[in-house]
Write a protein that holds these residues in place. Structure first.
Motif, short mmCIF file in Angstrom:
data_model
loop_
_atom_site.label_atom_id
_atom_site.label_comp_id
_atom_site.label_asym_id
_atom_site.label_seq_id
_atom_site.Cartn_x
_atom_site.Cartn_y
_atom_site.Cartn_z
N LEU A 54 0.83 -1.20 0.00
CA LEU A 54 0.00 0.00 0.00
C LEU A 54 0.87 1.26 0.00
CD1 LEU A 54 -2.73 1.36 0.03
CD2 LEU A 54 -2.74 1.15 2.52
N LEU A 55 1.94 1.25 0.77
CA LEU A 55 2.87 2.38 0.78
C LEU A 55 3.45 2.62 -0.61
CD1 LEU A 55 4.54 4.51 2.32
CD2 LEU A 55 6.19 2.70 2.83
N LEU A 71 0.73 4.12 -2.83
CA LEU A 71 0.55 5.54 -2.52
C LEU A 71 1.67 6.38 -3.12
CD1 LEU A 71 -0.61 5.26 1.19
CD2 LEU A 71 -2.00 6.01 -0.74
N ASN A 72 2.92 5.90 -3.00
CA ASN A 72 4.05 6.63 -3.59
C ASN A 72 3.92 6.73 -5.10
OD1 ASN A 72 5.37 7.20 -1.18
ND2 ASN A 72 6.54 5.30 -1.21
N LYS A 84 1.13 6.63 -6.90
CA LYS A 84 0.03 7.55 -7.21
C LYS A 84 0.47 9.00 -7.03
CE LYS A 84 -3.59 5.43 -8.59
NZ LYS A 84 -4.03 5.71 -9.96
N LEU A 85 1.20 9.26 -5.95
CA LEU A 85 1.72 10.62 -5.72
C LEU A 85 2.64 11.05 -6.85
CD1 LEU A 85 2.02 13.13 -3.95
CD2 LEU A 85 3.83 11.92 -2.71
#
Length: 108
Positions: free
Chosen positions: A55-56, A59-60, A62-63
């Motif tokens: 998940l981390l 998220l990275n 997507k950012l």
């Protein structure tokens, strides 16, 4: 119809299988990068946290995607402005108003 093929990657002792239609060299490179990054994170925070790690990473990614899209929009806007200024030097803009013209005359 595109040809899908099965790919498998082993990350931290667990096999993950996917169906893909991208070139093998592209998929292999991506999977190796993911595997390497997960293994790096697992050494720092523990291999039992695979869901947290994935998940981390998501998220990275997507950012980074959002930032890249904004950078592309900014570059397009900058290029468009530059192109318009170059191709249309007589259109009045804040950078190209009467005060900034190199040649002018007063009517009397």
């Amino acid at each position: 119809m595109k040809n899908y093929r099965s790919v498998e990657v082993n990350i931290l002792g667990k096999n993950y299988r996917y169906k893909v239609n991208e070139p093998e060299e592209v998929i292999n490179k991506i999977l190796e990068e993911i595997k390497s990054e997960v293994e790096d994170y697992s050494r720092k925070i523990g291999s039992d946290k695979i869901d947290y790690i994935l998940l981390l990473m998501l998220l990275n990614e997507k950012l980074n995607t959002i930032k890249t899209r904004q950078e592309i929009k900014d570059l397009i806007a900058k290029f468009s402005k530059s192109l318009n200024t170059t191709l249309n030097p007589f259109i009045e803009t804040p950078e190209n108003n009467d005060e900034n013209k190199s040649v002018s005359w007063d009517e009397k």
